[in-house]
Design a protein around this motif. Structure first.
Motif, PDB file in Angstrom:
ATOM      1  N   ALA A  48      -2.966   7.051  -8.068  1.00  0.00           N
ATOM      2  CA  ALA A  48      -2.281   7.693  -6.936  1.00  0.00           C
ATOM      3  C   ALA A  48      -3.271   8.071  -5.838  1.00  0.00           C
ATOM      4  CB  ALA A  48      -1.525   8.925  -7.414  1.00  0.00           C
ATOM      5  N   VAL A  49      -4.439   8.571  -6.235  1.00  0.00           N
ATOM      6  CA  VAL A  49      -5.479   8.887  -5.244  1.00  0.00           C
ATOM      7  C   VAL A  49      -5.935   7.613  -4.538  1.00  0.00           C
ATOM      8  CG1 VAL A  49      -7.820   9.774  -4.932  1.00  0.00           C
ATOM      9  CG2 VAL A  49      -6.255  10.943  -6.478  1.00  0.00           C
ATOM     10  N   THR A  50      -6.046   6.521  -5.298  1.00  0.00           N
ATOM     11  CA  THR A  50      -6.421   5.231  -4.708  1.00  0.00           C
ATOM     12  C   THR A  50      -5.369   4.763  -3.718  1.00  0.00           C
ATOM     13  OG1 THR A  50      -7.583   4.635  -6.756  1.00  0.00           O
ATOM     14  CG2 THR A  50      -7.044   2.847  -5.232  1.00  0.00           C
ATOM     15  N   ARG A  55      -3.556   3.930   1.912  1.00  0.00           N
ATOM     16  CA  ARG A  55      -2.635   4.294   2.979  1.00  0.00           C
ATOM     17  C   ARG A  55      -3.373   4.949   4.151  1.00  0.00           C
ATOM     18  NH1 ARG A  55       2.989   5.992   2.224  1.00  0.00           N
ATOM     19  NH2 ARG A  55       2.521   6.282   0.031  1.00  0.00           N
ATOM     20  N   ASN A  56      -4.388   5.724   3.837  1.00  0.00           N
ATOM     21  CA  ASN A  56      -5.090   6.480   4.861  1.00  0.00           C
ATOM     22  C   ASN A  56      -6.167   5.671   5.578  1.00  0.00           C
ATOM     23  OD1 ASN A  56      -5.482   9.172   6.105  1.00  0.00           O
ATOM     24  ND2 ASN A  56      -7.515   9.032   5.177  1.00  0.00           N
ATOM     25  N   ARG A  57      -6.879   4.847   4.823  1.00  0.00           N
ATOM     26  CA  ARG A  57      -8.001   4.112   5.413  1.00  0.00           C
ATOM     27  C   ARG A  57      -7.565   2.868   6.173  1.00  0.00           C
ATOM     28  NH1 ARG A  57     -13.026   5.152   3.260  1.00  0.00           N
ATOM     29  NH2 ARG A  57     -13.764   3.887   5.009  1.00  0.00           N
ATOM     30  N   TRP A  58      -6.523   2.220   5.686  1.00  0.00           N
ATOM     31  CA  TRP A  58      -6.018   1.003   6.340  1.00  0.00           C
ATOM     32  C   TRP A  58      -4.532   1.187   6.625  1.00  0.00           C
ATOM     33  CZ3 TRP A  58      -9.192   0.620   1.916  1.00  0.00           C
ATOM     34  CH2 TRP A  58     -10.488   0.181   2.191  1.00  0.00           C
ATOM     35  N   PRO A  59      -4.199   1.930   7.670  1.00  0.00           N
ATOM     36  CA  PRO A  59      -2.806   2.323   7.943  1.00  0.00           C
ATOM     37  C   PRO A  59      -1.825   1.163   8.040  1.00  0.00           C
ATOM     38  CG  PRO A  59      -4.332   3.527   9.353  1.00  0.00           C
ATOM     39  CD  PRO A  59      -5.133   2.477   8.665  1.00  0.00           C
ATOM     40  N   GLY A  64       1.702  -0.426   4.236  1.00  0.00           N
ATOM     41  CA  GLY A  64       2.810  -1.323   3.904  1.00  0.00           C
ATOM     42  C   GLY A  64       2.800  -1.717   2.441  1.00  0.00           C
ATOM     43  N   ALA A  65       1.608  -2.046   1.926  1.00  0.00           N
ATOM     44  CA  ALA A  65       1.487  -2.431   0.516  1.00  0.00           C
ATOM     45  C   ALA A  65       1.854  -1.270  -0.398  1.00  0.00           C
ATOM     46  CB  ALA A  65       0.065  -2.899   0.233  1.00  0.00           C
ATOM     47  N   VAL A  66       1.411  -0.067  -0.024  1.00  0.00           N
ATOM     48  CA  VAL A  66       1.722   1.107  -0.835  1.00  0.00           C
ATOM     49  C   VAL A  66       3.221   1.383  -0.835  1.00  0.00           C
ATOM     50  CG1 VAL A  66       1.443   3.613  -1.018  1.00  0.00           C
ATOM     51  CG2 VAL A  66      -0.545   2.160  -0.588  1.00  0.00           C
ATOM     52  N   ARG A  67       3.861   1.225   0.313  1.00  0.00           N
ATOM     53  CA  ARG A  67       5.315   1.444   0.373  1.00  0.00           C
ATOM     54  C   ARG A  67       6.063   0.479  -0.533  1.00  0.00           C
ATOM     55  NH1 ARG A  67       4.473   2.708   5.935  1.00  0.00           N
ATOM     56  NH2 ARG A  67       4.786   0.524   6.526  1.00  0.00           N
TER      57      ARG A  67
END
Length: 226
Positions: A48-50, A55-59, A64-67
């Motif tokens: 989850a931290v990853t 999400r934070n470093r590559w908005p 998009g991938a995280v979503r």
């Protein structure tokens, strides 16, 4: 579980004697459930931290991938996820260990929920703190581990506790992989003793005991960190 337990061996036993007969098997199943759940929660937190970092470093790409990841694991049944991960490698000639499959699926599922919990926690931290850390020359990783995470963990502990309890309860599905967790033990005892209601009441109280321990531990941690 002791293979000497037969459908006829408990016919003249008192309730106390039957409970004593169930106890060793239920204890082993409880230990396996606790171990797998703890491993899944810990690995899920790291994942989850990853996900937050992506999400934070590559908005654009990361967010998009995280979503997509979060939508999949939050929107599909845990049992389906478990069977997919177990049988998908077999389609390519790879036999995946049931224990590894169970721990991985529980962790991946938990990571999706924990990532949303973490996001809410990180959003609650004032932006001025992050700006101050940047002014003092802290890297993104140093800011994350030394400034953000300690505060976030205090903020989200109740939500993480609820997620841990959900994972413990959800772990019942791993019994389909013939892992001798609490639910599997319940099925075996029920088949051997022909007392399903009695057995599953014992299993329910074993799950309840485990979740109460988690809740009590979280309450102690929260009091000490307040």
């Amino acid at each position: 579980m002791d293979s000497s337990i037969t459908p006829l061996s408990n016919a003249s036993m008192s309730l106390a004697e039957r409970l004593a007969m169930y106890a060793p098997a239920i204890g082993k199943g409880l230990a396996i459930t606790a171990l797998l759940s703890a491993a899944a929660i810990a690995m899920g937190f790291v994942a989850a931290v990853t996900l937050y970092g992506l999400r934070n470093r590559w908005p654009r790409i990361g967010a998009g991938a995280v979503r997509i990841y979060v939508s999949f694991f939050r929107g599909t049944p845990l049992l389906v996820q478990l069977l997919m991960l177990f049988y998908l490698p077999a389609a390519f000639g790879v036999d995946l260990n049931p224990w590894l499959s169970a721990a991985a699926v529980l962790a991946l599922n938990s990571a999706a929920f924990q990532s949303e919990i973490l996001r809410a926690g990180f959003n609650a931290i004032p932006a001025a703190q992050i700006e101050a850390a940047s002014v003092f020359g802290l890297t993104w990783r140093q800011t994350l581990w030394h400034i953000q995470l300690p505060q976030v963990l205090r903020l989200i502990l109740p939500s993480l506790t609820s997620e841990a309890i959900d994972i413990i309860k959800g772990s019942a599905v791993i019994s389909v992989l013939a892992i001798a967790d609490l639910m599997r033990v319940g099925k075996q005892l029920s088949a051997l003793t022909y007392r399903p209601l009695e057995v599953y009441i014992c299993i329910a109280f074993a799950y309840l005991a485990l979740t109460c321990i988690v809740t009590a531990a979280a309450a102690v941690i929260q009091r000490r960190s307040a």
